[in-house]
Design an enzyme around this catalytic site. Sequence first.
Site, PDB file in Angstrom:
ATOM      1  CE  LYS A 176       0.087  -4.664  29.092  1.00  0.00           C
ATOM      2  NZ  LYS A 176      -0.151  -3.820  30.277  1.00  0.00           N
ATOM      3  CD  GLU A 252      -3.180 -19.549  36.429  1.00  0.00           C
ATOM      4  OE1 GLU A 252      -4.153 -19.700  37.192  1.00  0.00           O
ATOM      5  OE2 GLU A 252      -2.339 -20.425  36.216  1.00  0.00           O
ATOM      6  CB  CYS A 286      -5.723 -14.262  42.357  1.00  0.00           C
ATOM      7  SG  CYS A 286      -4.266 -15.311  42.540  1.00  0.00           S
ATOM      8  CD  GLU A 388     -11.040 -10.700  41.965  1.00  0.00           C
ATOM      9  OE1 GLU A 388     -11.125 -10.163  40.851  1.00  0.00           O
ATOM     10  OE2 GLU A 388     -10.164 -11.535  42.242  1.00  0.00           O
TER      11      GLU A 388
END
Length: 484
Positions: A176, A252, A286, A388
């Site tokens: 996906k 992750e 990331c 973040e």
Amino acid sequence: MKQILNFINGEFVTTKKQFEKRTPVNNSLIGMVHEAGQGEVNAAVEAARAALKGPWGKMTVVERTDILNKVADEIIRRFDEFVKAECADTGKPESLASHLDIPRGAANFKIFADVIKNAPTEFFEMATPDGRGALNYAVRRPVGVVGVVCPWNLPLLLMTWKVGPALACGNTVVVKPSEETPSTATLLGEVMNACGVPKGVYNVVHGFGPNSAGEFLTSHQGVNAITFTGETRTGEVIMKAAATGSRPVSLEMGGKNPAIVFADANLDIAIESTLRSCFANSGQVCLGTERVYVERPLFDNFVVALKKGAEELKIGAPSESNVNMGPLVSQEHRNKVLSYYKKAVEEGATVITGGGIPKMAGDLNEGAWVEPTIWVGLDDSSTIAREEVFGPCTLIMPFDNENEVIERANSTTYGLAASIYTQDITRAHRVAGQMEVGLVWVNSWFLRDLRTPFGGAKQSGIGREGGVHSLEFYTELKNICVKL
Ligand code: NAD
């Protein structure tokens, strides 16, 4: 108009429900994405289950890995198409996609083909009371159908980082992709067919998360394991979905990664590396640095040099020459990043550079551009030191001693990566050992040997991928005990 289709059981599949894919470069429409409903997701999972019992499940490791090597070669043969598709979806510079996303996308098939061919298992000889003994040996078997849920920042690279080892281990996958970046996963379907990957081994379903393909896939009981890269909040939702049926997850997730620059650091190296870690891929990495701690004697020089470097970045469209920064992935993400730019100022930050939207020529003005931004003047309790942002921005803060900076760098719920800059090798080891993260770089950033463990501590992830570590997730290790 380009139609971006699902790939199920070796065929491209249309659906009645479609959504627009616009490029963040100038907001023009580049294609219609066919959204998979429950029916298409069911069909993809059924195809993947059937493929486990078909020719794929009966192949030897050598036969399977030969095919995966062909897949890698075919990606390289169609390199320019992959670069164009990735850059249209994300807006990233072609120079970046050509040296990172696409070569790594191909390499992920080769490296795991090598890993699986060379991975040993355990053997124990055992004494028994009757003196005849027993032999124990372990064999690896595929987990089954793996659901692969991907983010938009490095679409092909992060997807193949999962699909490569999953297929090398003999699993089948239903991918996906992010709704923002559907193109390269679809293109990979053509590659799979061209290379003789049996139908049903690699499937792609497009759509969103909740009440769409993401949720349908992760809650489907025909999926044996789920691997996910994306935001921590989403990972938690996926973990809950995986709890039904007790299915394993590999997660992750997000980061708020620190860089620590000691006064004895080589300033040129620290600046060159930190410029990349803050602004590469427009800060949408990331592993990117969003907090920089600089030892006080070096602080002013560091701020001046990083400002100079940020202001020299050339912002522009993917195919323009010498461009090193593209737009953000979408207008929606730009709104989020700009809300942090605003919040930083409201909380009292001094803007060293950037802080807004750059002026772009012509139709580029409609794109999702933001300026590379540096702040000082806030401490660890501020919003931009804790949350973040996932944009081209960083907060620089001074520190006075080693113990203090270790504690401050660790004072976050995240634990993905950290960078340390010093010429004192003993200190580098000492500080690296105390970082509460999955990855530490010393005098560097994003230097990756694909055999090494990759993943996050704390709320940045569960599990490790890379080299033999990927095998732990993508295989079931079975012990066979033979009484002699
Ligand atoms: P996201 O969590 O919004 O989306 C990731 C994927 O999950 C998308 O495909 C999305 O459609 C899907 N999804 C969303 N809700 C879902 C649900 N309820 N059920 C099933 N699927 C669902 O993340 P993003 O915005 O695409 O990516 C950016 C984030 O990814 C950042 O937080 C970044 O740090 C993180 N990231 C982490 C790593 C890593 O290796 N740790 C690498 C890249 C990005």
